[in-house]
Write a protein that holds these residues in place. Structure first.
Motif, short mmCIF file in Angstrom:
data_model
loop_
_atom_site.label_atom_id
_atom_site.label_comp_id
_atom_site.label_asym_id
_atom_site.label_seq_id
_atom_site.Cartn_x
_atom_site.Cartn_y
_atom_site.Cartn_z
N ASP A 1 12.76 63.78 26.35
CA ASP A 1 13.80 63.84 27.38
C ASP A 1 13.79 65.19 28.09
O ASP A 1 14.37 65.34 29.15
CB ASP A 1 15.17 63.54 26.80
CG ASP A 1 15.63 64.56 25.76
OD1 ASP A 1 14.78 65.14 25.06
OD2 ASP A 1 16.84 64.78 25.67
N GLN A 2 13.13 66.17 27.52
CA GLN A 2 13.12 67.51 28.12
C GLN A 2 11.83 67.79 28.89
O GLN A 2 11.70 68.86 29.48
CB GLN A 2 13.33 68.56 27.05
CG GLN A 2 14.67 68.46 26.38
CD GLN A 2 14.87 69.54 25.34
OE1 GLN A 2 14.08 70.47 25.22
NE2 GLN A 2 15.94 69.44 24.59
N LEU A 3 10.89 66.85 28.90
CA LEU A 3 9.60 67.10 29.52
C LEU A 3 9.71 67.34 31.02
O LEU A 3 9.01 68.19 31.56
CB LEU A 3 8.64 65.94 29.23
CG LEU A 3 8.23 65.79 27.77
CD1 LEU A 3 7.35 64.56 27.59
CD2 LEU A 3 7.56 67.03 27.24
N GLN A 4 10.57 66.61 31.71
CA GLN A 4 10.73 66.83 33.14
C GLN A 4 11.53 68.10 33.41
O GLN A 4 11.23 68.84 34.34
CB GLN A 4 11.41 65.62 33.80
CG GLN A 4 10.52 64.40 33.83
CD GLN A 4 9.21 64.66 34.55
OE1 GLN A 4 9.16 65.30 35.59
NE2 GLN A 4 8.13 64.17 33.98
N ARG A 5 12.52 68.37 32.58
CA ARG A 5 13.36 69.56 32.76
C ARG A 5 12.55 70.84 32.63
O ARG A 5 12.74 71.79 33.37
CB ARG A 5 14.52 69.55 31.76
CG ARG A 5 15.49 70.71 31.97
CD ARG A 5 16.67 70.59 31.04
NE ARG A 5 16.35 70.86 29.66
CZ ARG A 5 16.37 72.08 29.11
NH1 ARG A 5 16.70 73.12 29.83
NH2 ARG A 5 16.09 72.24 27.84
N VAL A 6 11.61 70.86 31.68
CA VAL A 6 10.84 72.08 31.43
C VAL A 6 9.91 72.42 32.60
O VAL A 6 9.45 73.53 32.72
CB VAL A 6 10.06 71.96 30.10
CG1 VAL A 6 8.85 71.09 30.23
CG2 VAL A 6 9.68 73.33 29.58
N MET A 7 9.68 71.48 33.50
CA MET A 7 8.86 71.74 34.68
C MET A 7 9.65 72.43 35.80
O MET A 7 9.07 72.91 36.76
CB MET A 7 8.28 70.43 35.22
CG MET A 7 7.39 69.73 34.23
SD MET A 7 5.79 70.48 34.08
CE MET A 7 4.87 69.37 35.07
N GLU A 8 10.95 72.47 35.65
CA GLU A 8 11.80 73.12 36.66
C GLU A 8 11.81 74.63 36.41
O GLU A 8 11.64 75.09 35.29
CB GLU A 8 13.21 72.54 36.62
CG GLU A 8 13.27 71.07 36.95
CD GLU A 8 12.67 70.75 38.30
OE1 GLU A 8 12.90 71.50 39.27
OE2 GLU A 8 11.96 69.73 38.39
#
Length: 64
Positions: A1-8
């Motif tokens: 669930d954090q994979l997209q967030r960590v790209m920010e």
């Protein structure tokens, strides 16, 4: 669930990483932006058994 967030920008999910131990949370965002500018993609996924998989797909060179 954090994979997209960590790209920010400025996002870090590893609690052991902070400004004292290095890292500002920009590396993946910069890498993805540079790759997208070249027509490539960067994606993240969880590996079975643990760990992170980073996949870079480059655009095919034009045929001559």
């Amino acid at each position: 669930d954090q994979l997209q967030r960590v790209m920010e920008p400025f996002q870090r999910v590893d609690p052991s990483r902070n400004r004292d131990t290095g890292g500002t949370g920009l590396g993946l965002h910069i890498a993805r932006s540079l790759l997208q500018g070249q027509g490539a993609t960067l994606s993240l996924s969880n590996r079975q058994g643990g760990g992170l998989r980073v996949e870079i797909r480059l655009a095919a060179a034009p045929q001559r």
